[in-house]
Design an enzyme around this catalytic site. Structure first.
Site, PDB file in Angstrom:
ATOM      1  N   GLY A   9       0.888  -1.271  -0.137  1.00 18.23           N
ATOM      2  CA  GLY A   9       0.060  -0.080   0.117  1.00 18.23           C
ATOM      3  C   GLY A   9       0.834   1.321  -0.086  1.00 18.23           C
ATOM      4  O   GLY A   9       0.483   2.324   0.596  1.00 18.23           O
ATOM      5  N   ALA A  10       1.963   0.910  -0.579  1.00 18.81           N
ATOM      6  CA  ALA A  10       2.892   2.275  -0.638  1.00 18.81           C
ATOM      7  C   ALA A  10       2.921   3.234  -2.042  1.00 18.81           C
ATOM      8  O   ALA A  10       3.930   4.098  -2.149  1.00 18.81           O
ATOM      9  CB  ALA A  10       4.241   1.797  -0.346  1.00 18.81           C
ATOM     10  N   GLY A  13      -0.522   7.704   0.046  1.00 20.59           N
ATOM     11  CA  GLY A  13      -0.632   8.015   1.359  1.00 20.59           C
ATOM     12  C   GLY A  13       0.288   7.682   2.449  1.00 20.59           C
ATOM     13  O   GLY A  13       1.551   8.040   2.227  1.00 20.59           O
ATOM     14  N   ILE A  14       0.190   6.985   3.333  1.00 20.14           N
ATOM     15  CA  ILE A  14       1.151   6.924   4.540  1.00 20.14           C
ATOM     16  C   ILE A  14       2.232   5.965   3.970  1.00 20.14           C
ATOM     17  O   ILE A  14       3.385   6.028   4.408  1.00 20.14           O
ATOM     18  CB  ILE A  14       0.581   6.555   5.914  1.00 20.14           C
ATOM     19  CG1 ILE A  14      -0.165   5.041   5.996  1.00 20.14           C
ATOM     20  CG2 ILE A  14      -0.410   7.493   6.335  1.00 20.14           C
ATOM     21  CD1 ILE A  14      -0.432   4.538   7.296  1.00 20.14           C
ATOM     22  N   GLY A  15       1.856   4.996   3.236  1.00 20.23           N
ATOM     23  CA  GLY A  15       2.830   4.067   2.899  1.00 20.23           C
ATOM     24  C   GLY A  15       3.927   4.670   2.025  1.00 20.23           C
ATOM     25  O   GLY A  15       5.056   4.450   2.247  1.00 20.23           O
ATOM     26  N   SER A 130      -6.760   0.570  12.789  1.00 21.11           N
ATOM     27  CA  SER A 130      -7.454   1.943  12.978  1.00 21.11           C
ATOM     28  C   SER A 130      -8.021   1.794  14.123  1.00 21.11           C
ATOM     29  O   SER A 130      -8.473   0.486  14.710  1.00 21.11           O
ATOM     30  CB  SER A 130      -8.358   1.966  11.652  1.00 21.11           C
ATOM     31  OG  SER A 130      -9.037   3.033  11.964  1.00 21.11           O
ATOM     32  N   TYR A 156     -15.176  -2.283   7.441  1.00 20.63           N
ATOM     33  CA  TYR A 156     -14.095  -1.682   7.573  1.00 20.63           C
ATOM     34  C   TYR A 156     -13.337  -1.858   8.866  1.00 20.63           C
ATOM     35  O   TYR A 156     -12.374  -2.152   9.264  1.00 20.63           O
ATOM     36  CB  TYR A 156     -14.118  -0.341   7.131  1.00 20.63           C
ATOM     37  CG  TYR A 156     -12.639   0.544   7.264  1.00 20.63           C
ATOM     38  CD1 TYR A 156     -11.582   0.337   6.650  1.00 20.63           C
ATOM     39  CD2 TYR A 156     -12.480   1.464   8.286  1.00 20.63           C
ATOM     40  CE1 TYR A 156     -10.328   0.889   6.522  1.00 20.63           C
ATOM     41  CE2 TYR A 156     -11.209   2.171   8.565  1.00 20.63           C
ATOM     42  CZ  TYR A 156     -10.334   1.651   7.694  1.00 20.63           C
ATOM     43  OH  TYR A 156      -8.848   2.361   7.833  1.00 20.63           O
TER      44      TYR A 156
END
Length: 273
Positions: A9-10, A13-15, A130, A156
């Site tokens: 997931g890079a 976003g945060i990745g 989360s 989610y």
């Protein structure tokens, strides 16, 4: 000597933020993303290798694991960061509810396929979870696919709770073998992870006014980076859930070892392990 850190997931976003931070810290980062163009762009900017896998197709996760094993003799950190929130209930080509597969099953399968390499490397496994695990989940071990009761928000939350259950079960099963697993809440991040969703999730994460209330990707990424750079048992405790770089509360279900074991067993059966 630089460590090899694989971040899923890079592509944004945060990745992507954590990939930049860890590269700046001198680590060997491996970028994994769903979108080929975005993933290649991040990798090119950082001068690091990249691989593509869409977690909505488990065959791509299997292919990713094979390439990682062939290419990297060590994997010191695996950051299971891929995930997202979606709209109406959708079943993947593998036959599983999309939110559950992307947020849990994909990372579960990848981790298990890499398990021998991870143990050899005394690796850390960092799961992006989360606060939704506590606030939005209605976890039913008998209805993991949301067939009886479904909403995008609940799905989610259940997926993020599955991340914590997986983390704790990893620690119970493989902690004595030198593996260390941890889960964390990055914050409500101003990123595109909810772009495929509908309703309030999409508004919150795509509306410019609402986005001002969110945490930046750099700050959220730094929380992943802190765990990736940290030493298990010294900087953070394996099997725990963190927020703001401190142990934090999550759903009480996360502390039930019987639920965690059953989730593991059912997930293994789903992915054919």
């Amino acid at each position: 000597m630089p460590r090899t850190i694989v971040i899923t997931g890079a592509s944004d976003g945060i990745g992507a933020a954590s990939a930049r931070q860890l590269t700046d810290a001198g680590e060997q980062v491996v970028v994994v993303g769903r979108n080929p163009e975005k993933t290649a762009k991040v990798a090119r900017q950082l001068g690091v290798p990249s691989h593509v896998a869409d977690y909505s197709d488990l065959s791509q996760v299997r292919d990713l694991a094979a390439v990682l094993l062939e290419t990297y003799p060590r994997i010191d950190v695996l950051a299971n960061n891929a995930g997202g929130v979606f709209g109406e209930r959708t079943v993947t080509k593998d036959g599983y509810e999309l939110t559950f597969q992307v947020n849990h099953l994909g990372g579960f399968l990848l981790t298990n396929l890499l398990m021998d390499r991870l143990i050899e490397s005394s690796a850390s496994i960092v799961q992006t979870s989360s606060f939704a695990a506590r606030g939005f989940s209605r976890f039913d071990i008998d209805d993991l696919q949301g067939e009886n009761r479904f909403s995008a928000t609940t799905a989610y939350g259940n997926g993020k709770l599955a991340n914590v259950l997986f983390t704790k079960e990893l620690n119970r099963r493989f902690g004595d073998d030198g593996l260390s697993a941890v889960a964390f809440h990055p914050g409500a991040i101003a990123s595109g992870f909810a772009a495929a969703s509908t309703g309030p999730w999409r508004f919150m994460y795509t509306n410019p006014l609402a986005a001002r209330l969110l945490t930046s990707t750099e700050v959220g990424g730094a929380r992943l980076t802190w765990l990736a750079l940290g030493k298990p048992g010294v900087d953070w405790e394996p099997g725990e859930f963190y927020s703001n770089n401190r142990p934090s509360k999550t759903s009480r279900i996360a502390d039930d070892p019987l639920v965690a074991k059953r989730l593991w067993d059912e997930s293994a059966e789903m992915v054919g392990l």
